[in-house]
Every structure is written in structure tokens, then in C-alpha cells.
Motif scaffolding. Structure first.
Motif, mmCIF file in Angstrom:
data_model
loop_
_atom_site.group_PDB
_atom_site.id
_atom_site.type_symbol
_atom_site.label_atom_id
_atom_site.label_comp_id
_atom_site.label_asym_id
_atom_site.label_seq_id
_atom_site.Cartn_x
_atom_site.Cartn_y
_atom_site.Cartn_z
ATOM 1 N N LYS A 78 0.827 -1.202 0.000
ATOM 2 C CA LYS A 78 0.000 0.000 0.000
ATOM 3 C C LYS A 78 0.864 1.255 0.000
ATOM 4 O O LYS A 78 0.612 2.196 -0.773
ATOM 5 N N GLU A 136 -8.323 0.667 -8.677
ATOM 6 C CA GLU A 136 -9.389 1.476 -8.079
ATOM 7 C C GLU A 136 -10.712 0.857 -8.505
ATOM 8 O O GLU A 136 -11.098 0.942 -9.674
ATOM 9 N N ASN A 140 -16.000 2.659 -4.284
ATOM 10 C CA ASN A 140 -15.043 2.626 -3.171
ATOM 11 C C ASN A 140 -14.884 1.236 -2.563
ATOM 12 O O ASN A 140 -14.587 1.097 -1.367
ATOM 13 N N THR A 141 -15.113 0.206 -3.396
ATOM 14 C CA THR A 141 -14.940 -1.161 -2.923
ATOM 15 C C THR A 141 -13.520 -1.397 -2.431
ATOM 16 O O THR A 141 -13.292 -1.992 -1.381
ATOM 17 N N PHE A 142 -12.565 -0.881 -3.229
ATOM 18 C CA PHE A 142 -11.161 -1.094 -2.874
ATOM 19 C C PHE A 142 -10.294 -0.176 -3.724
ATOM 20 O O PHE A 142 -10.571 0.060 -4.897
ATOM 21 N N SER A 143 -9.255 0.348 -3.119
ATOM 22 C CA SER A 143 -8.249 1.140 -3.828
ATOM 23 C C SER A 143 -7.051 1.306 -2.902
ATOM 24 O O SER A 143 -7.124 0.984 -1.704
ATOM 25 N N GLU A 145 -5.995 4.057 -1.879
ATOM 26 C CA GLU A 145 -6.358 5.122 -0.947
ATOM 27 C C GLU A 145 -7.216 4.611 0.202
ATOM 28 O O GLU A 145 -7.101 5.072 1.343
ATOM 29 N N THR A 146 -8.115 3.668 -0.075
ATOM 30 C CA THR A 146 -9.082 3.206 0.929
ATOM 31 C C THR A 146 -8.711 1.876 1.569
ATOM 32 O O THR A 146 -9.454 1.364 2.409
ATOM 33 N N TRP A 147 -7.597 1.309 1.225
ATOM 34 C CA TRP A 147 -7.189 -0.017 1.693
ATOM 35 C C TRP A 147 -6.914 0.019 3.190
ATOM 36 O O TRP A 147 -5.971 0.643 3.654
ATOM 37 N N ASN A 148 -7.740 -0.678 3.949
ATOM 38 C CA ASN A 148 -7.510 -0.883 5.376
ATOM 39 C C ASN A 148 -6.740 -2.188 5.522
ATOM 40 O O ASN A 148 -7.308 -3.281 5.408
#
Length: 531
Positions: A78, A136, A140-143, A145-148
Motif C-alpha cells: 500500500k 481502483e 469505493n470497494t477497494f483502492s 487510498e481506501t485499503w484498510n
């Protein structure tokens, strides 16, 4: 009761779906057998019959296990993806293989639990630009930027060149095959070969890193997102769609607007005014170095399915195959189409004939997201989105692409531009000859103290024709989209109203001529001030 046409349509749809399912099953069986074969061959050190696709699948199956078992491995990927070293969320394996987790184990050591050392060495030797891409995905399933990284354990897809299907690996092994028109609605990263970073020892390209494989380098400076001190800098793409938001003209069009007003259509050459200040009241003038030709905008042409499939004929490119599920579960706008490879890369080749009888090939590149080129919609169906419609969109470049300064004392009055969508980097150079037309109305003027253009157009003197030889580059595997011809005397603008404003731009562009097009694309070309 259904009529005969409806029944036939249903039968055709069912037949197509069954065919697709059988093809996917056959591919799964075939690829599983290939995976066993590549394991045997690699473990024995025999790479004679091993393809790059097989190597990527071998790496992908192991990498899925590493991501599942090690949170810090996910953190490394990431962190590096967010640096966007090539303006996409690409992570070169060679740049992270020696990164350590808290236990002191490198990423390479984690992989060696699932791949023998010799096998991993073969993979890196044969694919030095092996890349982990973080896509991406829609809604906003996954990217990146949003990867937890704590609770999102991505599966691993492999971008193949031998097939348009996309195998997905998890910690349990090969899990499924995605069809070309399916986009995952779950966390996933992609193993691929990088199209923007290549193995090269050339001193003309910016080196990414040095290693025993002669170093990796950017294909072109337009893909280089590293600063001079090698600190990674995140810069979002400046190649965006347009809107009508600005009421102020881009100041780079000032001279073009003056030319439109002083040299009305059909009365002379507008570029004479731009490059030489020549008008009805000023017949002669020296070359003005403040302007050059720019590519300001781009769009795909004609049938959208044909356009997408044309530039997506490589297995790894974003593709559109229509709706094959027959089930629409609410329309959504897809943000992440083209998910296996991010942006498209286009190669621009400008051919300019010189009076020296040696032609110049100027090469540059630009990149565009699939969702900026195409308006794509899809349906959510379980844990995937299925693309079922699309239309072309126009792109205006907030940073227009500089081409060349058009001095008729040096160059022909006609140039050619060829466009390719980049799929490969192996280039063949060939020699080509053509006859070009040159202006001869140039001479020294004591008033200006330099060589000036004497009169508009070709002046009173005769133009001359010369045979010019070019070194023409052709890249194997690229999608050639055709050529356009631009004449120095072409009218530049349709009118002096707004064509639109790039989404991240401050000013609107003037309404440029739409005449430069092929069956696949359209370019918007105009001179502009350099500063």
C-alpha cells in the motif's frame, strides 16, 4: 405467451452464456494444468517451455499467501502504491523485495516459503519489471487510498497476455476465473508486467534503480513521477475530461485568437500571423519563438465497443464485451473499469520533413484513464460488476502536450501524426522516404537584421518538392490507430467560443478544428504560447 422472435433471442442468449461458462471452465482446467507444469519445470530449472504468463501465475499464487499471512507485507504494498512512481498505483517487485517486516524477514524471504529460490530468480530474470498493481474498484470497494490493511486481505489477480480471462488467487490457491467484462467488488491486487517501466541500459532514459538486469528505466519522461532527489511524489494525472466551468480563456490561446480575428477563414494562413506576425498590413516578418504546436485534446471515434476493443486487444487492457448475465440489478457508474491495468498509454509520433532531406520523428506519450475516455455503466451481480454499456468521451489536457515549433524556413508545410496505444516496448526502426513540399519565400531583411518570411502563404516564389528520408519506429504489439495530416495553412479554430475547460484547469480552450481524425480517434491541435 412469448413470440417466436423472443424465444429465439432467449435461446441465443442461453447458448452464449453456456458457451462462456464452458470456455471459462476449459480455461480453468487448462491453466491449472499449466500451473502444475510450470511448477515442475521451474523446480527443475527448465524454462524452455515456460511462458511469462505461467511465471506470473506462479508468483501470484505465492504472493496471495504472503499477503494473507503478513499484515506488514500488505502495508509495504500500500505504501509503495500510494507513491505512484509512474503516475499509476504500480509497485515494482524489485523495489520492495528487500523491505523487512518487524520480524526482520524481507518480502523475498516471505515468498521463498512458497517458491524455491531458483524459481523466484528465474521469474525476476525473465520479468524484471514485474509489478503489483492496486486497482481502483467501483463504489469505493477497494483502492490504494481506501485499503484498510488490518481487515482487507486482497486476493491476487494475474494479467495474462495469452488470454483475456483473469485468474484470481487466494491463500487457498486458484479460486476463480473472471470474464473480461467483469470487475471485482472485493479487494484484489494485480500481478502484471509494467508498460511504463522497462529494462534498459540507455543513458537517455531516467533510471528507476540499478540492478544486475541492466537497470529499470521509464519508457518516457511523461511516466516519470520521481523528483530529482529520488523522493517519491504523488501527482495525479493532469489528463482529464472537460467541463464548461470557466469563463476565462486560457492565455496560451491569445495569439491564436488574434490570428482568427486578423486573418479570417479563407483569406490567408493563420499560422503566418502566429509564427511570423504576417497579416494584410504586415507582409514580412521573422520567426517568433514564443509559440509551438500543442496537442490539446483527444477522443476515441465511432462505435464505442469497436473503439474499446481496438485499444484493448491485449489481454491485460480494459475491455468491453457487453452484458452476458442477462440480469440487471440497478445501474451504477463504474469508477474502476480497466481495473487490471489502470490507465491507457498512447504513443504520439510526429513526422516533420526537414530541408536537409532528413526527416525527424518526434515521439511523445500521454496517458488517460479508461473512465476518462469512456462513460461506462455496469450492473452489480453478487461480488462482481458486469459492464454492459459505454460511450466515448472527449478529453482535454490541462497540461497540453508540446510537439514542435513550426518554422517553414526549416520544415515542410505539411506534417504527419501517427498514434498508437502502447502494449509493448520492443521497437523496430525502419527507413521510409516521401516527397514533401517546402516554402522558399525566405530571405535576409536588414530592417529586422535576420532572415524573414517574405509574404504570406508561399509568397511570390515557387515552392519546391524534395524527397525526404525518415527513420520510422514501429512497436511490436502496439495498436496502430492511423495517421492524420496537418497543413501549415489549415484554419485553426472553428470560432472563438469555448470548447470546454479541463476538469482540473483554470481556463477554457478555444473551439479548435475537429478535422484531424481517423476512424479510431480525433486530435485537437493548435499552436500556443510557450510561457
Amino acid at each position: 405467451m412469448k413470440n417466436i422472435a423472443t424465444i429465439i433471442g432467449d435461446m441465443r442468449t442461453l447458448k452464449f452464456i453456456v458457451s462462456l461458462l464452458l470456455s471459462a471452465s476449459a480455461f480453468c482446467l487448462s491453466s491449472c494444468e499449466q500451473a502444475d507444469l510450470v511448477n515442475d519445470n521451474l523446480d527443475n530449472g527448465d524454462v524452455t517451455f515456460v511462458s511469462k504468463d505461467q511465471l506470473k501465475m506462479k508468483f501470484g499464487s505465492a504472493f496471495a499467501k504472503v499477503l494473507a499471512e503478513d499484515k506488514e507485507a500488505r502495508e509495504i504494498v500500500k505504501e509503495e502504491a500510494l507513491k505512484q512512481i509512474d503516475y499509476d498505483y504500480d509497485v515494482l517487485y524489485l523495489m520492495i523485495k528487500d523491505r523487512k517486516n518487524k520480524m526482520g524477514n524481507t518480502l523475498e524471504q516471505l515468498l521463498l516459503k512458497y517458491i524455491p529460490q531458483d524459481s523466484l530468480s528465474i521469474i525476476v530474470d525473465m520479468i524484471p519489471n514485474l509489478t503489483i498493481f492496486v486497482p481502483e474498484l467501483p463504489e469505493n470497494t477497494f483502492s490504494a487510498e481506501t485499503w484498510n490493511i488490518s481487515n482487507m486481505i486482497p486476493k491476487v489477480a494475474v494479467r495474462l497476455t495469452s488470454s483475456s480471462e483473469i485468474p484470481i488467487w487466494s491463500v487457498l490457491g486458484k479460486e476463480r476465473i473472471l470474464a473480461p467484462n467483469e470487475i471485482p467488488a472485493f479487494p484484489v491486487v494485480v500481478i502484471k508486467e509494467n508498460e511504463r517501466i522497462i529494462a534498459s541500459s540507455s543513458s537517455n532514459t531516467r533510471q528507476v534503480l540499478d540492478n544486475r538486469l541492466n537497470g529499470l528505466a521509464f519508457l518516457d519522461s511523461s511516466f516519470d513521477n520521481l523528483s530529482t532527489n529520488d523522493k517519491m511524489i504523488v501527482t495525479r494525472s493532469t489528463y482529464e475530461r472537460y467541463h464548461q466551468g470557466s469563463s476565462t480563456m486560457d492565455p496560451r490561446f491569445t495569439k491564436v485568437k488574434e490570428a482568427y480575428e486578423k486573418v479570417p477563414k479563407g483569406t490567408g494562413w493563420q499560422r503566418d500571423y502566429i509564427y511570423y506576425n504576417i497579416s494584410s498590413s504586415n507582409p514580412n516578418g521573422p520567426f517568433q519563438y514564443q509559440c509551438k504546436e500543442f496537442l490539446w485534446g483527444f477522443e476515441m471515434n465511432g462505435d464505442v465497443v469497436g473503439a474499446i476493443n481496438k485499444i484493448s486487444d491485449q489481454a491485460g487492457d480494459p475491455q468491453y464485451y457487453g452484458n452476458v448475465t442477462g440480469i440487471i440489478m440497478g445501474k451504477i457508474r463504474v469508477v474502476g473499469s480497466g481495473w487490471v491495468d489502470g490507465e491507457f498509454e498512447f504513443k504520439v509520433k510526429v513526422y516533420v520533413a526537414s530541408k536537409t532531406a532528413v526527416g525527424n520523428e518526434f515521439v511523445t506519450y500521454f496517458r488517460i484513464k479508461a473512465t476518462d475516455l469512456f462513460d461506462i455503466t455496469a450492473a452489480r451481480n453478487g461480488d462482481v460488476y458486469t459492464v454492459y454499456s459505454a460511450k466515448n468521451k472527449r478529453v482535454l489536457f490541462a497540461d497540453p502536450i508540446p510537439l514542435f515549433s513550426w518554422n517553414l524556413d526549416n520544415y515542410s508545410s505539411t506534417i504527419k501524426i501517427a498514434l498508437e496505444e502502447v502494449d509493448n516496448t520492443e521497437t523496430i526502426v525502419q527507413t521510409s522516404s516521401t516527397t514533401s513540399e517546402f516554402a522558399t519565400n525566405f530571405g535576409f531583411d536588414a530592417t529586422f537584421g535576420e532572415v524573414v518570411k517574405l509574404g504570406g502563404k508561399f509568397g511570390a516564389s515557387a515552392k519546391v518538392n524534395k524527397t525526404v528520408t525518415y527513420q520510422v519506429s514501429t512497436t511490436k504489439g502496439n495498436d496502430e490507430l492511423g495517421e492524420v495530416i496537418i497543413n501549415f495553412g489549415d484554419d485553426i479554430l472553428v470560432d472563438d467560443t469555448s470548447m470546454g475547460t479541463p476538469l482540473n484547469g483554470k481556463y477554457f480552450y478555444l473551439n479548435m478544428s475537429p478535422q484531424y481524425y481517423t476512424g479510431w480517434y480525433r486530435l485537437f491541435i493548435s499552436p500556443g504560447s510557450i510561457n
